[in-house]
Design a protein around this motif. Structure first.
Motif, PDB file in Angstrom:
ATOM      1  N   VAL A   1       0.721  -1.149   0.019  1.00  0.00           N
ATOM      2  CA  VAL A   1       0.152   0.005  -0.108  1.00  0.00           C
ATOM      3  C   VAL A   1       0.972   1.172   0.129  1.00  0.00           C
ATOM      4  O   VAL A   1       2.111   1.083   0.383  1.00  0.00           O
ATOM      5  CB  VAL A   1      -0.978  -0.097   1.258  1.00  0.00           C
ATOM      6  N   TYR A   2       0.277   2.466  -0.532  1.00  0.00           N
ATOM      7  CA  TYR A   2       0.928   3.679  -0.619  1.00  0.00           C
ATOM      8  C   TYR A   2       0.489   4.778   0.164  1.00  0.00           C
ATOM      9  O   TYR A   2      -0.566   4.859   0.359  1.00  0.00           O
ATOM     10  CB  TYR A   2       1.099   3.957  -2.365  1.00  0.00           C
ATOM     11  N   ASN A   3       1.491   5.619   0.448  1.00  0.00           N
ATOM     12  CA  ASN A   3       0.933   6.829   1.277  1.00  0.00           C
ATOM     13  C   ASN A   3       0.807   8.046   0.489  1.00  0.00           C
ATOM     14  O   ASN A   3       1.840   8.595  -0.048  1.00  0.00           O
ATOM     15  CB  ASN A   3       2.130   6.987   2.621  1.00  0.00           C
ATOM     16  N   ARG A   4      -0.397   8.498   0.429  1.00  0.00           N
ATOM     17  CA  ARG A   4      -0.803   9.514  -0.304  1.00  0.00           C
ATOM     18  C   ARG A   4      -0.061  10.862  -0.029  1.00  0.00           C
ATOM     19  O   ARG A   4       0.501  11.327  -0.832  1.00  0.00           O
ATOM     20  CB  ARG A   4      -2.358   9.823  -0.265  1.00  0.00           C
ATOM     21  N   ALA A   5      -0.094  10.963   1.190  1.00  0.00           N
ATOM     22  CA  ALA A   5       0.516  12.358   1.666  1.00  0.00           C
ATOM     23  C   ALA A   5       2.156  12.311   1.354  1.00  0.00           C
ATOM     24  O   ALA A   5       2.825  13.309   0.861  1.00  0.00           O
ATOM     25  CB  ALA A   5       0.599  12.728   3.171  1.00  0.00           C
ATOM     26  N   ALA A   6       2.702  11.464   1.577  1.00  0.00           N
ATOM     27  CA  ALA A   6       4.198  11.190   1.453  1.00  0.00           C
ATOM     28  C   ALA A   6       4.451  11.243  -0.356  1.00  0.00           C
ATOM     29  O   ALA A   6       5.395  11.784  -0.371  1.00  0.00           O
ATOM     30  CB  ALA A   6       4.709  10.001   1.947  1.00  0.00           C
ATOM     31  N   ILE A   7       3.734  10.643  -1.191  1.00  0.00           N
ATOM     32  CA  ILE A   7       3.846  10.758  -2.341  1.00  0.00           C
ATOM     33  C   ILE A   7       3.589  12.299  -2.931  1.00  0.00           C
ATOM     34  O   ILE A   7       4.302  12.689  -3.954  1.00  0.00           O
ATOM     35  CB  ILE A   7       2.889   9.609  -3.113  1.00  0.00           C
ATOM     36  N   GLU A   8       2.427  12.699  -2.392  1.00  0.00           N
ATOM     37  CA  GLU A   8       2.280  14.272  -2.806  1.00  0.00           C
ATOM     38  C   GLU A   8       3.454  14.927  -2.598  1.00  0.00           C
ATOM     39  O   GLU A   8       4.047  15.872  -3.513  1.00  0.00           O
ATOM     40  CB  GLU A   8       1.049  14.861  -1.932  1.00  0.00           C
ATOM     41  N   ARG A   9       4.160  14.936  -1.259  1.00  0.00           N
ATOM     42  CA  ARG A   9       5.201  15.945  -0.916  1.00  0.00           C
ATOM     43  C   ARG A   9       6.272  15.387  -1.749  1.00  0.00           C
ATOM     44  O   ARG A   9       7.150  16.066  -2.266  1.00  0.00           O
ATOM     45  CB  ARG A   9       5.782  15.382   0.483  1.00  0.00           C
ATOM     46  N   TRP A  10       6.719  14.338  -2.156  1.00  0.00           N
ATOM     47  CA  TRP A  10       7.789  13.815  -3.201  1.00  0.00           C
ATOM     48  C   TRP A  10       7.262  14.585  -4.703  1.00  0.00           C
ATOM     49  O   TRP A  10       8.327  14.946  -5.198  1.00  0.00           O
ATOM     50  CB  TRP A  10       7.721  12.252  -3.278  1.00  0.00           C
ATOM     51  N   MET A  11       6.264  14.179  -4.981  1.00  0.00           N
ATOM     52  CA  MET A  11       5.857  14.920  -6.317  1.00  0.00           C
ATOM     53  C   MET A  11       5.973  16.563  -6.321  1.00  0.00           C
ATOM     54  O   MET A  11       6.394  16.926  -7.459  1.00  0.00           O
ATOM     55  CB  MET A  11       4.355  14.711  -6.844  1.00  0.00           C
ATOM     56  N   GLU A  12       6.236  17.156  -5.170  1.00  0.00           N
ATOM     57  CA  GLU A  12       6.209  18.455  -5.137  1.00  0.00           C
ATOM     58  C   GLU A  12       7.735  18.957  -4.998  1.00  0.00           C
ATOM     59  O   GLU A  12       8.016  19.995  -4.782  1.00  0.00           O
ATOM     60  CB  GLU A  12       5.355  19.141  -3.808  1.00  0.00           C
ATOM     61  N   GLY A  13       8.485  17.980  -4.732  1.00  0.00           N
ATOM     62  CA  GLY A  13       9.947  17.959  -4.563  1.00  0.00           C
ATOM     63  C   GLY A  13      10.185  18.271  -2.996  1.00  0.00           C
ATOM     64  O   GLY A  13      11.404  18.755  -2.917  1.00  0.00           O
ATOM     65  N   GLN A  14       9.539  18.127  -2.345  1.00  0.00           N
ATOM     66  CA  GLN A  14       9.946  18.002  -0.830  1.00  0.00           C
ATOM     67  C   GLN A  14      10.434  16.625  -0.268  1.00  0.00           C
ATOM     68  O   GLN A  14      10.102  15.677  -1.053  1.00  0.00           O
ATOM     69  CB  GLN A  14       8.638  18.514   0.036  1.00  0.00           C
ATOM     70  N   PRO A  15      11.299  16.609   0.823  1.00  0.00           N
ATOM     71  CA  PRO A  15      11.776  15.578   1.272  1.00  0.00           C
ATOM     72  C   PRO A  15      10.840  14.495   1.926  1.00  0.00           C
ATOM     73  O   PRO A  15       9.800  15.054   2.348  1.00  0.00           O
ATOM     74  CB  PRO A  15      12.931  15.871   2.098  1.00  0.00           C
TER      75      PRO A  15
END
Length: 87
Positions: free
Chosen positions: A73-87
């Motif tokens: 399963v995948y974490n939506r918030a972490a992936i959104e942060r990653w896509m925004e270029g945040q660590p």
């Protein structure tokens, strides 16, 4: 003017009642969700996601994890942060 009513059905679900006894149901994912929703939510293919996991770009426990049914399963918030270029 279109006459519709919106009512809360359950947490993360909303149903819109349309004319003619038709319903449109909106469902949003929770914090963790299965791979089936990665393409509709983020536009990411299963192959791209596999590469992010296998190359360590997405970290286990942060971006993805194994659920009790032994499914990834995948974490939506972490992936959104990653896509925004945040660590």
């Amino acid at each position: 003017m279109k006459n519709t009513a919106t009512c809360s059905v359950a947490i993360n679900e909303v149903a819109e009642i349309l004319p003619g006894d038709k319903y449109r149901i909106y469902i949003s994912s929770g914090a963790w969700f299965r791979q089936d929703l990665l393409y509709p939510v983020f536009g990411l293919s299963t192959e791209a996601v596999r590469k992010y996991r296998s190359k360590g770009i997405w970290l286990e426990g942060k971006h993805w994890r194994w659920d009790p049914a032994n499914v990834i399963v995948y974490n939506r918030a972490a992936i959104e942060r990653w896509m925004e270029g945040q660590p």
